[in-house]
Write an enzyme that holds these catalytic residues in place. Structure first.
Site: not given
Ligand code: AMP
Length: 368
Positions: A192, A267, A306, A312, A324
């Protein structure tokens, strides 16, 4: 209609309407302050024209000065406001009236309040020529208001779009007929973020990644970051109320955007509903939700790869990755049905060369 950079703007407030509002603020302030010598402090750059016309209407003794906040506006960890031009240092015991061109969400106002709370003025008041009452957070009283305007991006009379438009005598508003708003949907590692980077340039959209915003806040040690960290470290979702508020702030920080790519939001069904409700208040809507499909084992390998370079921690541990995915299956997957119900759900194959996937996404977008 006028064009500034890449965008079109239509007339909104005439010079007469603006000058009437300036005059009425000047009269109100005069009736409160004519018996002393107030210091008017304009907030640069936007307020320069307002300050100038205001002073011409203010018929009593007064002084004038300016402040300028840094464009990385915000409090440092010690609560100090970053400024490019500080308040004058002779304000002790004086009545100060801060002249702002516009108050919208209230973020800048908060910085100003912090700034002036640290001075030894007798009192300070806030006057704003324009005011977006529908999005103002209401944290502080605004003492003098010129014109209450709807939540539209405006330029002219000191206000700019990327520095153009400040010299216009009238105020114009953005003509937002061609806005597109997309949700990129898919499991962690589906690509994404990578795809959003290409699409944002191609379609001139603002990319909002909630994961990136959280990571930025963690890195900068903000309150929001501290709150999110414990959830993110485990691969759990951050609670809805926190995430929804943050997303709304990000949208409001970009009133001139010609559309958004939401990456990693919504989400949960709660977030999707909140997003719809919020966008209605901005006369906006989601045009399409596009899923990037890929199977779990491919994604796990991608994320572990990654993790070696991104640093990360949530990408480095397979059990966190699996968690996740569980969060995704349980809370995020149901959104497919939500968007199908609105006739907005599309999906593309997320496996292949990056540019092929961008091309597949482009086809969906161009057919909208
Ligand atoms: P991402 O970078 O999109 O993989 O997000 C990393 C982490 O950020 C996720 O595993 C959640 O802990 C938190 N996070 C990101 N977006 C959301 C969301 N819309 N709702 C809740 N937690 C989020």
């Amino acid at each position: 209609m006028i064009k500034l950079h890449d965008k079109y703007f239509k007339p909104f407030l005439s010079e007469v309407q603006i000058l009437d509002a300036v005059k009425s603020i000047a009269e109100k302030i005069a009736s409160d302050y004519k018996d002393e010598i107030p210091v008017f402090v304009g907030v640069l750059n936007g307020a320069f024209m307002f300050v100038s016309d205001f002073l011409k209407e203010y018929q009593y003794p007064c002084e004038v000065s300016f402040v300028k906040l840094s464009s990385y506006q915000g409090l440092t960890s010690t609560g100090i406001v970053e400024t490019l031009l500080d308040p004058p240092d002779n304000l002790k015991g004086r009545s100060v009236i801060i002249l702002e061109d516009i108050i919208d969400s209230g973020r800048t106002l908060k910085e100003l309040v912090h700034l002036f709370n640290n001075t030894n003025v007798k009192e300070y008041k806030i006057a704003s020529l324009f005011y977006k009452s529908t999005i103002y957070n209401g944290e502080y009283a605004i003492d003098y208001v010129g014109i209450d305007i709807p939540d539209k991006f405006i330029v002219g009379y000191g206000l700019d779009y990327n520095e153009l438009g400040r010299n216009l005598r009238e105020v114009y508003q953005l003509n937002q007929k061609h806005m597109i708003n997309l949700v990129l949907f898919g499991k962690p590692g589906a690509g994404k973020g990578t795809q959003a980077e290409f699409l944002k340039d191609k379609y001139n959209l603002k990319h909002i990644s909630t994961g990136d915003v959280f990571r930025y806040n963690i890195k900068n040690g903000t309150e929001l970051g501290t709150l999110a960290k414990s959830y993110m470290d485990q691969g759990d979702l951050v609670p809805d109320e926190v995430t929804i508020k943050m997303l709304q702030d990000e949208v409001e920080k970009n009133p001139e955007a010609s559309g958004f790519i939401f990456d990693g939001f919504p989400r949960t069904t709660e977030q999707a509903k909140a997003l719809d409700t919020f966008l209605v208040t901005k006369s906006m809507k989601i045009d399409a939700t596009i899923a990037l499909d890929a199977d779990d084992e491919v994604l796990i390998q991608r994320l572990l790869e990654r993790g070696k370079v991104s640093g990360r921690t949530d990408d480095q541990d397979e059990s966190k990755i699996r968690n996740r995915f569980e969060e995704y299956n349980e809370k995020t997957a149901p959104l497919q049905e939500y968007y199908e119900g609105q006739g907005k759900f599309h999906s593309v194959n997320g496996i292949g060369a990056i540019e092929d996937i961008t091309h597949r996404l482009g086809k969906v977008i161009e057919e909208l």
